[in-house]
Enzyme design. Structure first.
Site, mmCIF file in Angstrom:
data_model
loop_
_atom_site.group_PDB
_atom_site.id
_atom_site.type_symbol
_atom_site.label_atom_id
_atom_site.label_comp_id
_atom_site.label_asym_id
_atom_site.label_seq_id
_atom_site.Cartn_x
_atom_site.Cartn_y
_atom_site.Cartn_z
ATOM 1 N N ASP A 106 0.840 -1.199 0.000
ATOM 2 C CA ASP A 106 0.000 0.000 0.000
ATOM 3 C C ASP A 106 0.875 1.249 0.000
ATOM 4 O O ASP A 106 1.929 1.272 0.629
ATOM 5 C CB ASP A 106 -0.897 -0.020 1.241
ATOM 6 C CG ASP A 106 -2.037 0.983 1.160
ATOM 7 O OD1 ASP A 106 -2.310 1.486 0.060
ATOM 8 O OD2 ASP A 106 -2.634 1.265 2.209
ATOM 9 N N HIS A 109 3.218 3.287 -9.100
ATOM 10 C CA HIS A 109 3.080 1.852 -9.363
ATOM 11 C C HIS A 109 4.370 1.276 -9.965
ATOM 12 O O HIS A 109 4.774 0.157 -9.623
ATOM 13 C CB HIS A 109 1.903 1.607 -10.303
ATOM 14 C CG HIS A 109 0.571 1.962 -9.702
ATOM 15 N ND1 HIS A 109 0.183 1.520 -8.458
ATOM 16 C CD2 HIS A 109 -0.462 2.709 -10.175
ATOM 17 C CE1 HIS A 109 -1.032 1.983 -8.186
ATOM 18 N NE2 HIS A 109 -1.435 2.706 -9.210
ATOM 19 N N LEU A 157 11.811 -20.445 -3.668
ATOM 20 C CA LEU A 157 10.768 -19.585 -3.125
ATOM 21 C C LEU A 157 9.483 -19.719 -3.932
ATOM 22 O O LEU A 157 9.510 -19.734 -5.165
ATOM 23 C CB LEU A 157 11.249 -18.130 -3.166
ATOM 24 C CG LEU A 157 10.221 -17.042 -2.798
ATOM 25 C CD1 LEU A 157 9.962 -17.034 -1.307
ATOM 26 C CD2 LEU A 157 10.712 -15.677 -3.270
#
Length: 249
Positions: free
Chosen positions: A29, A46, A140
């Site tokens: 956020d 962004h 991962l």
């Protein structure tokens, strides 16, 4: 620069080592606020946030985290202006193209959760190819939440269980938590240990509501574009200091 560019291909230390959470989720956020503070368009925030994704994925690998789940686009984000949504989808297309080879080369397995098949057909195809292309990787697990909402996830699970109960395949009285967890979008991932939210907000915003039942929550004022390895280490240090009782003494 690619999503995983620059980090070694060697396997990290085993997840679950002392103080290291096995599964970390992040509500990313603050991109818009980061851009506004610099008098830049929201898309600039962004794009900078995508750089933070690179740094965080790299750091998670180096620390030894097994699973990293990122809240990229919620089912509520469709309420944003059409131009911003178009920018976000364009950014998503760009990074899928740019990152697939690096994901495969560095042993990262990609998963996507949410109702993501309702995205535009070319994006769905690109994601399918990325998921298939990394399915055999053992490093991962990077999970991206796209068109995801936890209430929608639980509603989908409930409908599935009700259909099976009506057909006689499931006895409602025999329903268990495991049966629900096995139907969640996150089935197969380690139990969520740590959930981080950036930008100072202190709410879950419809993200992993079931999975977060016993997760440690860490809220940081740092805006997502400024999140990096040091910030992830700070959150993991907070996690390591907490005593997890799971309702016991």
């Amino acid at each position: 620069m690619s999503l995983l560019g620059g980090f070694a291909a060697a396997a990290p230390e085993s997840g679950g080592a002392a103080g290291v959470p096995r599964h970390v989720a992040i509500i990313m956020d603050g991109n818009g606020r980061w851009a506004k503070a610099r008098r830049l368009p929201r898309i600039a925030g962004h794009r900078k946030g995508a750089e933070a994704v690179r740094a965080t994925v790299r750091a998670a690998h180096e620390i030894g985290i097994e699973a990293l789940t990122l809240y990229a686009f919620s089912s509520e984000n469709w309420r944003r202006p059409a131009t911003e949504i178009a920018d976000l989808m364009g950014l998503l297309r760009h990074y899928i193209r740019a990152e697939l080879a690096e994901l495969a080369r560095n042993g990262v397995r990609l998963r996507v959760i949410g109702d993501w098949r309702k995205l535009e057909p070319d994006i769905v195809t690109m994601l399918d190819e990325a998921i298939t292309g990394t399915a055999g990787n053992a490093g991962l697990t990077l999970t991206i939440a796209l068109n995801y909402g936890a209430q929608d996830e639980l509603l989908r699970v409930t409908r599935d269980l009700m259909r099976q109960a009506r057909s006689g395949a499931i006895d409602p009285e025999a329903l268990t938590e495991t049966m629900i967890e096995d139907r969640l979008d996150t089935a197969g991932l380690p139990r969520l240990d740590l959930l981080i939210r950036t930008s100072g907000e202190q709410r879950l915003s419809n993200f992993l509501l079931w999975q977060a039942a016993y997760a440690e929550l860490v809220f940081t004022d740092r805006l997502w574009p400024d999140f990096d390895k040091a910030a992830l280490l700070d959150a993991c240090a907070v996690f390591a200091r907490r005593e997890r009782r799971y309702g016991g003494l």
